[in-house]
Design a protein around this motif. Structure first.
Motif, PDB file in Angstrom:
ATOM      1  N   THR A  18     -68.851 -22.955 -78.982  1.00 23.03           N
ATOM      2  CA  THR A  18     -69.655 -23.685 -78.318  1.00 23.03           C
ATOM      3  C   THR A  18     -70.018 -23.133 -76.813  1.00 23.03           C
ATOM      4  O   THR A  18     -71.140 -23.321 -76.467  1.00 23.03           O
ATOM      5  N   GLY A  32     -75.632 -28.768 -78.606  1.00 30.66           N
ATOM      6  CA  GLY A  32     -74.846 -27.604 -78.797  1.00 30.66           C
ATOM      7  C   GLY A  32     -73.265 -28.031 -78.746  1.00 30.66           C
ATOM      8  O   GLY A  32     -72.684 -27.386 -78.579  1.00 30.66           O
ATOM      9  N   LYS A  33     -73.147 -29.102 -79.881  1.00 31.99           N
ATOM     10  CA  LYS A  33     -71.950 -29.745 -80.181  1.00 31.99           C
ATOM     11  C   LYS A  33     -71.443 -29.412 -81.512  1.00 31.99           C
ATOM     12  O   LYS A  33     -72.252 -29.342 -82.480  1.00 31.99           O
ATOM     13  N   ILE A  34     -70.075 -29.415 -81.885  1.00 30.83           N
ATOM     14  CA  ILE A  34     -69.569 -29.677 -83.075  1.00 30.83           C
ATOM     15  C   ILE A  34     -68.861 -30.950 -83.045  1.00 30.83           C
ATOM     16  O   ILE A  34     -68.180 -31.276 -82.119  1.00 30.83           O
ATOM     17  N   PRO A  35     -68.692 -31.307 -84.281  1.00 29.65           N
ATOM     18  CA  PRO A  35     -69.253 -30.797 -85.597  1.00 29.65           C
ATOM     19  C   PRO A  35     -70.911 -31.123 -85.779  1.00 29.65           C
ATOM     20  O   PRO A  35     -71.288 -32.130 -85.301  1.00 29.65           O
ATOM     21  N   ASP A  47     -73.033 -35.439 -84.319  1.00 29.97           N
ATOM     22  CA  ASP A  47     -72.255 -36.441 -83.936  1.00 29.97           C
ATOM     23  C   ASP A  47     -71.127 -37.028 -85.157  1.00 29.97           C
ATOM     24  O   ASP A  47     -71.791 -37.329 -86.089  1.00 29.97           O
ATOM     25  N   SER A  48     -69.833 -36.845 -84.895  1.00 32.35           N
ATOM     26  CA  SER A  48     -69.023 -37.148 -86.095  1.00 32.35           C
ATOM     27  C   SER A  48     -69.089 -38.453 -86.650  1.00 32.35           C
ATOM     28  O   SER A  48     -69.161 -38.636 -87.802  1.00 32.35           O
ATOM     29  N   ASP A  86     -63.521 -39.054 -76.172  1.00 34.27           N
ATOM     30  CA  ASP A  86     -64.465 -38.560 -75.134  1.00 34.27           C
ATOM     31  C   ASP A  86     -63.906 -38.746 -73.689  1.00 34.27           C
ATOM     32  O   ASP A  86     -64.507 -37.539 -72.958  1.00 34.27           O
ATOM     33  N   ILE A  89     -61.350 -35.558 -73.454  1.00 37.66           N
ATOM     34  CA  ILE A  89     -62.199 -34.062 -73.672  1.00 37.66           C
ATOM     35  C   ILE A  89     -62.608 -33.689 -72.412  1.00 37.66           C
ATOM     36  O   ILE A  89     -62.667 -32.813 -71.996  1.00 37.66           O
ATOM     37  N   TYR A  93     -62.084 -30.259 -70.196  1.00 42.17           N
ATOM     38  CA  TYR A  93     -63.205 -29.436 -69.901  1.00 42.17           C
ATOM     39  C   TYR A  93     -63.147 -29.270 -68.396  1.00 42.17           C
ATOM     40  O   TYR A  93     -63.407 -28.194 -67.682  1.00 42.17           O
TER      41      TYR A  93
HETATM   42  N1  LIG Z   1     -69.229 -37.416 -79.910  1.00 42.16           N
HETATM   43  C1  LIG Z   1     -69.394 -36.120 -80.551  1.00 42.16           C
HETATM   44  C2  LIG Z   1     -68.077 -35.268 -79.442  1.00 42.16           C
HETATM   45  C3  LIG Z   1     -68.414 -33.920 -80.067  1.00 42.16           C
HETATM   46  C4  LIG Z   1     -67.958 -32.732 -78.995  1.00 42.16           C
HETATM   47  O1  LIG Z   1     -67.752 -33.412 -77.961  1.00 42.16           O
HETATM   48  N2  LIG Z   1     -67.471 -31.759 -79.576  1.00 42.16           N
HETATM   49  C5  LIG Z   1     -66.993 -30.673 -78.491  1.00 42.16           C
HETATM   50  C6  LIG Z   1     -65.954 -29.818 -79.471  1.00 42.16           C
HETATM   51  S1  LIG Z   1     -64.363 -30.761 -79.978  1.00 42.16           S
HETATM   52  C7  LIG Z   1     -68.060 -29.908 -78.350  1.00 42.16           C
HETATM   53  O2  LIG Z   1     -68.803 -29.519 -79.085  1.00 42.16           O
HETATM   54  N3  LIG Z   1     -68.343 -29.476 -76.982  1.00 42.16           N
HETATM   55  C8  LIG Z   1     -69.308 -28.252 -76.586  1.00 42.16           C
HETATM   56  C9  LIG Z   1     -69.923 -28.962 -75.424  1.00 42.16           C
HETATM   57  O3  LIG Z   1     -69.735 -30.239 -75.074  1.00 42.16           O
HETATM   58  O4  LIG Z   1     -70.754 -28.338 -74.982  1.00 42.16           O
HETATM   59  C10 LIG Z   1     -68.845 -36.378 -81.941  1.00 42.16           C
HETATM   60  O5  LIG Z   1     -67.803 -37.064 -82.068  1.00 42.16           O
HETATM   61  O6  LIG Z   1     -69.226 -35.355 -82.754  1.00 42.16           O
END
Ligand SMILES: N[C@@H](CCC(=O)N[C@@H](CS)C(=O)NCC(=O)O)C(=O)O
Length: 183
Positions: A18, A32-35, A47-48, A86, A89, A93
């Motif tokens: 990412t 730009g986030k996963i999943p 968004d999961s 949230d 993380i 970061y």
């Molecule tokens: N609320 C989102 C959070 C997803 C998230 O923060 N994923 C992180 C990896 S675990 C990510 O992709 N981070 C990259 C970024 O924030 O640019 C969900 O549950 O899908």
């Protein structure tokens, strides 16, 4: 984990970095986030919470309880676990990406207090490990499994029930543990 419990199969799983903002991820998910999940018709779901809700919906509610009382209790569990994740993380970061001289301790302390308050609530809400985990259970497991990896030694002693639940959950669900170990 939700996909397994809802019997959803993927044609392909793509591992992305990412941080490097890969074009295929940004095309699918502007955040730009996963999943991020691509459906057969090319529609992206992200968004999961949304993805899990979709899996539950197409599985005839394999993971989300449907009585009002159970739904409310389970969504509360999910929202609390997701909220702790949230906050945590953001802390991760901050340590990983922000130069030390630019870090703002009052802000990181605030995020950690948020995470600790959420964990304290989960400590009171969590019950026995279920054979048939709900979405709330999966959310807590995703959180505690991740905390055990990234915040080892910083949360377990103050939350002994949750820490024990985490161990018991993965032991009771080897199929889900196998997914976790792959991530
Ligand atoms: N609320 C989102 C959070 C997803 C998230 O923060 N994923 C992180 C990896 S675990 C990510 O992709 N981070 C990259 C970024 O924030 O640019 C969900 O549950 O899908």
């Amino acid at each position: 984990m939700a996909a397994i419990r809802c019997d959803v199969a993927f044609d392909e799983q793509v591992v992305v970095d990412t941080v490097s903002e890969p074009a295929d991820l940004l095309d699918a998910n502007p955040l730009g986030k996963i999943p991020t999940v691509l459906l057969d018709d090319g529609t992206a779901l992200y968004d999961s919470r949304v993805i899990c809700e979709y899996f539950d919906r197409i599985s005839g509610n394999a993971i989300v309880p449907q009585t009002d009382a159970e739904w409310i209790a389970d969504r509360r569990l999910e929202a609390t676990a997701d909220g702790v994740a949230d906050a945590a993380i953001l802390l991760l970061y901050e340590a990983r990406f922000r130069p030390e001289e630019k870090r703002h301790e009052a802000w990181t302390d605030r995020q950690w207090r948020k995470a600790l308050r959420g964990l304290a609530v989960l400590e009171t809400l969590i019950g026995e490990v279920s054979r048939k985990p709900t979405l709330g259970d999966l959310s807590v497991a995703a959180l505690t499994g991740w905390l055990a990896l990234r915040f080892a030694g910083r949360w377990e002693a103050e939350h002994p029930r949750l820490a024990r639940w985490n161990e018991e959950f993965w032991a009771a669900h080897p199929d889900l543990d196998a997914v976790k170990s792959r991530v």
